[in-house]
Design a protein around this motif. Structure first.
Motif, PDB file in Angstrom:
ATOM      1  N   PHE A 140      -6.753  -4.203   7.288  1.00 47.35           N
ATOM      2  CA  PHE A 140      -5.886  -5.356   7.045  1.00 47.35           C
ATOM      3  C   PHE A 140      -5.014  -5.123   5.817  1.00 47.35           C
ATOM      4  CE2 PHE A 140      -4.935  -9.381   4.978  1.00 47.35           C
ATOM      5  CZ  PHE A 140      -4.300 -10.062   6.014  1.00 47.35           C
ATOM      6  N   ALA A 141      -5.623  -4.689   4.710  1.00 48.45           N
ATOM      7  CA  ALA A 141      -4.859  -4.448   3.472  1.00 48.45           C
ATOM      8  C   ALA A 141      -3.822  -3.350   3.677  1.00 48.45           C
ATOM      9  CB  ALA A 141      -5.807  -4.078   2.327  1.00 48.45           C
ATOM     10  N   GLY A 142      -4.192  -2.297   4.393  1.00 49.04           N
ATOM     11  CA  GLY A 142      -3.260  -1.209   4.648  1.00 49.04           C
ATOM     12  C   GLY A 142      -2.088  -1.645   5.506  1.00 49.04           C
ATOM     13  N   ALA A 143      -2.354  -2.388   6.566  1.00 48.57           N
ATOM     14  CA  ALA A 143      -1.266  -2.872   7.428  1.00 48.57           C
ATOM     15  C   ALA A 143      -0.345  -3.814   6.661  1.00 48.57           C
ATOM     16  CB  ALA A 143      -1.847  -3.570   8.659  1.00 48.57           C
ATOM     17  N   PHE A 144      -0.927  -4.699   5.867  1.00 46.65           N
ATOM     18  CA  PHE A 144      -0.135  -5.629   5.056  1.00 46.65           C
ATOM     19  C   PHE A 144       0.695  -4.856   4.035  1.00 46.65           C
ATOM     20  CE2 PHE A 144       0.283  -8.988   1.738  1.00 46.65           C
ATOM     21  CZ  PHE A 144       0.947  -9.921   2.524  1.00 46.65           C
ATOM     22  N   GLY A 145       0.087  -3.855   3.403  1.00 49.94           N
ATOM     23  CA  GLY A 145       0.802  -3.022   2.441  1.00 49.94           C
ATOM     24  C   GLY A 145       1.935  -2.243   3.077  1.00 49.94           C
ATOM     25  N   LEU A 146       1.734  -1.751   4.291  1.00 52.19           N
ATOM     26  CA  LEU A 146       2.804  -1.029   4.985  1.00 52.19           C
ATOM     27  C   LEU A 146       3.991  -1.950   5.266  1.00 52.19           C
ATOM     28  CD1 LEU A 146       0.820   1.275   7.432  1.00 52.19           C
ATOM     29  CD2 LEU A 146       2.218   1.977   5.470  1.00 52.19           C
ATOM     30  N   ILE A 147       3.698  -3.196   5.574  1.00 51.00           N
ATOM     31  CA  ILE A 147       4.776  -4.168   5.789  1.00 51.00           C
ATOM     32  C   ILE A 147       5.527  -4.415   4.481  1.00 51.00           C
ATOM     33  CG2 ILE A 147       5.277  -6.602   6.305  1.00 51.00           C
ATOM     34  CD1 ILE A 147       2.886  -6.421   8.318  1.00 51.00           C
ATOM     35  N   LEU A 148       4.769  -4.578   3.397  1.00 52.91           N
ATOM     36  CA  LEU A 148       5.388  -4.906   2.102  1.00 52.91           C
ATOM     37  C   LEU A 148       6.080  -3.719   1.428  1.00 52.91           C
ATOM     38  CD1 LEU A 148       2.715  -7.169   0.366  1.00 52.91           C
ATOM     39  CD2 LEU A 148       4.886  -7.865   1.363  1.00 52.91           C
ATOM     40  N   PHE A 149       5.483  -2.532   1.527  1.00 52.21           N
ATOM     41  CA  PHE A 149       5.926  -1.421   0.682  1.00 52.21           C
ATOM     42  C   PHE A 149       6.646  -0.299   1.423  1.00 52.21           C
ATOM     43  CE2 PHE A 149       1.995  -3.116  -1.408  1.00 52.21           C
ATOM     44  CZ  PHE A 149       2.666  -3.807  -2.392  1.00 52.21           C
ATOM     45  N   THR A 150       7.001  -0.509   2.668  1.00 52.29           N
ATOM     46  CA  THR A 150       7.768   0.498   3.390  1.00 52.29           C
ATOM     47  C   THR A 150       8.981  -0.156   4.027  1.00 52.29           C
ATOM     48  OG1 THR A 150       6.575   0.202   5.469  1.00 52.29           O
ATOM     49  CG2 THR A 150       5.691   1.843   3.924  1.00 52.29           C
ATOM     50  N   GLY A 151       9.811   0.653   4.599  1.00 51.58           N
ATOM     51  CA  GLY A 151      11.008   0.138   5.260  1.00 51.58           C
ATOM     52  C   GLY A 151      12.262   0.639   4.590  1.00 51.58           C
ATOM     53  N   GLU A 152      13.353   0.324   5.197  1.00 51.55           N
ATOM     54  CA  GLU A 152      14.641   0.787   4.672  1.00 51.55           C
ATOM     55  C   GLU A 152      15.051   0.018   3.449  1.00 51.55           C
ATOM     56  OE1 GLU A 152      18.221   1.740   6.993  1.00 51.55           O
ATOM     57  OE2 GLU A 152      16.838   1.619   8.687  1.00 51.55           O
ATOM     58  N   THR A 153      15.506   0.749   2.475  1.00 51.21           N
ATOM     59  CA  THR A 153      16.107   0.151   1.285  1.00 51.21           C
ATOM     60  C   THR A 153      17.457   0.833   1.081  1.00 51.21           C
ATOM     61  OG1 THR A 153      14.971   1.732  -0.118  1.00 51.21           O
ATOM     62  CG2 THR A 153      13.907  -0.397   0.168  1.00 51.21           C
TER      63      THR A 153
END
Length: 157
Positions: A140-153
């Protein structure tokens, strides 16, 4: 990539050690329940053959091996994703948490035939009927972290 792999390894080891300590050493598999700090923390043995909260349980070995295969495929995909992208340190740690937890639960399915869940927490008049484990927390923490800390910037000018 090394941060992700190391986080996954540490997560996996902590998950498996916690399960061994509680299920085998404290013999929770036989005792069934140990009140640690009731109702806030109780070790309550639950063998999860399905998905979260036991959903889709009772479908036998086909589903068991399907969950193992899914965990391996998702873990490999996440590791490939990390290798391709330039994740921040928090993104890499998040990926490692997810991978380590997924593989920890997959190993349970291989060894025990089901995921060993033992943590049960209740509070304030609410009686939680479900148990979970360290791997569930890290997934859960890893999936939530991937949502928060990855993606295009992208820089907007």
């Amino acid at each position: 990539m090394r941060i992700t792999a190391l986080t996954a390894l540490i997560t996996f080891v902590i998950d498996q050690l916690s399960k061994w300590a509680v299920v085998q050493f404290l013999d929770l598999k036989t005792v069934g329940q140990i009140d640690v700090l009731p109702p806030y923390l109780v070790f309550h043995m639950a063998w999860n053959q399905g998905a979260n909260f036991g959903l889709l349980s009772g479908h036998g070995d086909l589903l068991r091996w399907g969950w193992v295969a899914l965990a391996v495929v998702i873990s490999a995909w996440v590791m490939r994703w990390v290798r391709r992208e330039q994740f921040s340190i928090l993104g890499q740690i998040s990926a490692g948490l997810l991978v380590g937890g997924a593989l920890g639960n997959a190993i349970d399915r291989i060894i025990y035939g089901a995921v060993a869940d033992f943590l049960n927490m209740s509070c304030c008049g609410f009686q939680n009927p479900y148990s979970f484990n360290v791997a569930d927390i890290t997934i859960f923490a890893g999936a939530f972290g991937l949502i928060l800390f990855t993606g295009e910037t992208k820089n907007r000018t």
